[in-house]
Design a protein around this motif. Sequence first.
Motif, PDB file in Angstrom:
ATOM      1  N   HIS A 113       1.126  -1.402  -0.393  1.00 56.99           N
ATOM      2  CA  HIS A 113       0.018  -0.052  -0.147  1.00 56.99           C
ATOM      3  C   HIS A 113       1.026   1.741   0.150  1.00 56.99           C
ATOM      4  N   ASN A 114       0.307   2.444  -0.087  1.00 55.75           N
ATOM      5  CA  ASN A 114       0.942   3.954  -0.337  1.00 55.75           C
ATOM      6  C   ASN A 114       1.078   4.288   1.416  1.00 55.75           C
ATOM      7  N   LYS A 115       2.729   4.486   1.384  1.00 54.27           N
ATOM      8  CA  LYS A 115       3.261   5.025   2.805  1.00 54.27           C
ATOM      9  C   LYS A 115       2.175   5.965   3.142  1.00 54.27           C
ATOM     10  N   LEU A 116       1.885   5.887   4.499  1.00 49.77           N
ATOM     11  CA  LEU A 116       1.166   6.592   5.324  1.00 49.77           C
ATOM     12  C   LEU A 116       1.406   7.843   5.844  1.00 49.77           C
ATOM     13  N   HIS A 117       2.995   8.254   5.604  1.00 50.58           N
ATOM     14  CA  HIS A 117       2.841   9.410   5.547  1.00 50.58           C
ATOM     15  C   HIS A 117       2.429  10.650   4.366  1.00 50.58           C
ATOM     16  N   ASN A 118       2.015  10.456   3.476  1.00 53.29           N
ATOM     17  CA  ASN A 118       1.575  10.841   2.636  1.00 53.29           C
ATOM     18  C   ASN A 118      -0.123  11.411   2.885  1.00 53.29           C
ATOM     19  N   PHE A 119      -0.778  10.986   3.906  1.00 54.53           N
ATOM     20  CA  PHE A 119      -1.616  10.612   4.843  1.00 54.53           C
ATOM     21  C   PHE A 119      -1.645  11.982   5.522  1.00 54.53           C
ATOM     22  N   TYR A 120      -2.242  13.173   5.701  1.00 52.98           N
ATOM     23  CA  TYR A 120      -3.120  13.149   6.897  1.00 52.98           C
ATOM     24  C   TYR A 120      -3.617  13.260   7.939  1.00 52.98           C
ATOM     25  N   LYS A 121      -5.037  12.789   7.190  1.00 53.19           N
ATOM     26  CA  LYS A 121      -5.869  12.566   8.037  1.00 53.19           C
ATOM     27  C   LYS A 121      -6.306  11.116   8.993  1.00 53.19           C
ATOM     28  N   ALA A 122      -7.158  11.096   9.587  1.00 57.13           N
ATOM     29  CA  ALA A 122      -6.832   9.861  10.058  1.00 57.13           C
ATOM     30  C   ALA A 122      -7.243   9.445   9.293  1.00 57.13           C
ATOM     31  N   ASP A 123      -8.851   9.357   8.717  1.00 59.26           N
ATOM     32  CA  ASP A 123      -9.903   8.634   8.261  1.00 59.26           C
ATOM     33  C   ASP A 123      -8.795   7.897   7.140  1.00 59.26           C
ATOM     34  N   GLN A 124      -8.265   8.835   6.189  1.00 63.66           N
ATOM     35  CA  GLN A 124      -7.286   8.651   4.921  1.00 63.66           C
ATOM     36  C   GLN A 124      -6.488   6.913   5.383  1.00 63.66           C
ATOM     37  N   ARG A 125      -5.222   7.435   6.621  1.00 68.38           N
ATOM     38  CA  ARG A 125      -4.600   6.648   6.979  1.00 68.38           C
ATOM     39  C   ARG A 125      -5.261   5.378   6.954  1.00 68.38           C
ATOM     40  N   ASP A 126      -6.571   4.803   8.240  1.00 71.14           N
ATOM     41  CA  ASP A 126      -7.106   3.678   8.318  1.00 71.14           C
ATOM     42  C   ASP A 126      -7.604   3.132   6.618  1.00 71.14           C
ATOM     43  N   ALA A 127      -7.902   3.963   5.734  1.00 70.82           N
ATOM     44  CA  ALA A 127      -8.255   3.838   4.591  1.00 70.82           C
ATOM     45  C   ALA A 127      -7.512   2.923   3.633  1.00 70.82           C
ATOM     46  N   GLU A 128      -5.801   3.377   4.047  1.00 64.83           N
ATOM     47  CA  GLU A 128      -5.155   3.114   3.613  1.00 64.83           C
ATOM     48  C   GLU A 128      -4.418   1.821   4.079  1.00 64.83           C
ATOM     49  N   LEU A 129      -4.436   1.606   5.384  1.00 57.82           N
ATOM     50  CA  LEU A 129      -4.340   0.384   6.073  1.00 57.82           C
ATOM     51  C   LEU A 129      -5.337  -0.317   5.802  1.00 57.82           C
ATOM     52  N   ASP A 130      -6.492  -0.524   5.996  1.00 56.13           N
ATOM     53  CA  ASP A 130      -7.127  -1.161   5.243  1.00 56.13           C
ATOM     54  C   ASP A 130      -6.789  -2.105   4.246  1.00 56.13           C
ATOM     55  N   LYS A 131      -5.873  -1.447   3.921  1.00 56.15           N
ATOM     56  CA  LYS A 131      -5.566  -1.786   2.141  1.00 56.15           C
ATOM     57  C   LYS A 131      -4.631  -3.089   2.256  1.00 56.15           C
ATOM     58  N   ALA A 132      -3.548  -2.976   3.430  1.00 55.35           N
ATOM     59  CA  ALA A 132      -2.591  -4.014   3.972  1.00 55.35           C
ATOM     60  C   ALA A 132      -3.280  -5.369   4.063  1.00 55.35           C
ATOM     61  N   GLN A 133      -4.473  -6.116   4.470  1.00 53.21           N
ATOM     62  CA  GLN A 133      -5.501  -6.944   4.463  1.00 53.21           C
ATOM     63  C   GLN A 133      -4.395  -7.439   4.934  1.00 53.21           C
ATOM     64  N   TYR A 134      -3.724  -7.555   6.231  1.00 50.18           N
ATOM     65  CA  TYR A 134      -2.340  -8.412   7.393  1.00 50.18           C
ATOM     66  C   TYR A 134      -3.306  -9.605   7.081  1.00 50.18           C
ATOM     67  N   VAL A 135      -2.163 -10.671   6.546  1.00 51.23           N
ATOM     68  CA  VAL A 135      -2.415 -12.609   6.867  1.00 51.23           C
ATOM     69  C   VAL A 135      -1.982 -13.554   8.043  1.00 51.23           C
ATOM     70  N   CYS A 136      -2.022 -13.733   8.999  1.00 52.08           N
ATOM     71  CA  CYS A 136      -0.563 -15.071   9.979  1.00 52.08           C
ATOM     72  C   CYS A 136      -1.140 -16.268   9.235  1.00 52.08           C
ATOM     73  N   GLY A 137      -0.614 -16.366   9.289  1.00 52.24           N
ATOM     74  CA  GLY A 137      -0.099 -18.408  10.047  1.00 52.24           C
ATOM     75  C   GLY A 137      -0.197 -18.960  11.233  1.00 52.24           C
TER      76      GLY A 137
END
Length: 222
Positions: free
Chosen positions: A124-148
């Motif tokens: 996903h894009n670097k979080l420091h490119n986003f200044y609003k919390a909701d924008q950062r959250d939306a970008e983090l949601d793209k990560a779709q973390y998976v753990c074994g």
Amino acid sequence: MIGFNSKAGWMEFPYLTVSAGLTSTYALAYKLTDNTGEKWTSRFIRFKNKDTKAYYGGARLLYAAFPPLLKAMKLEGEDCAFVSVLSSSETAADPERQMPYITSQLAVAVGAHSSVAALTKQAHNKLHNFYKADQRDAELDKAQYVCGALPAANVFVFDDFVTRGGTLSRVAQAIRLSNPEAKVYGVALAKTERVNFCPHPNNDQVPQGWDKIWTDGESEVA
């Protein structure tokens, strides 16, 4: 202001702004975004900028400060698994990158399970490119973390810095989805904070001996 308890010299945060899945989070000191001349803050900035001396200083301090924290938590290394947060461009941990490498070395030092390969995500894009919390959250949601599946029920997730807790929380939830009995703890070099937002944050609580450990680490670099 989010308060902390002191544990083995660390700042223990029982909760963060975003804490789902996390039992608690630990940081060595504050990284003050509006007081960059503060000693520890400037060190953390150099670490983030991949300064070799700061890398050694930060690594040596984590190697020295974490075992007492584990002891204070009354945990044995063999009962713990260590995971590293991934960078924005990673889909799996690069074992030579700063935090995955430190995480693996620390696992060896305390007899824990190094599980840095267990976590994957989407780039996903670097979080420091986003200044609003909701924008950062939306970008983090793209990560779709998976753990074994992990080999221990106490899981420590290592990152360089924690701010709101969005990344750590998403990693923790992914861990608990596949390891429902796990207790997940965040560990970071620093908690990012703003003086103008958090009244009177400073690093007076940092144990005096930690300064020498960091300095000695930097001295290892020619």
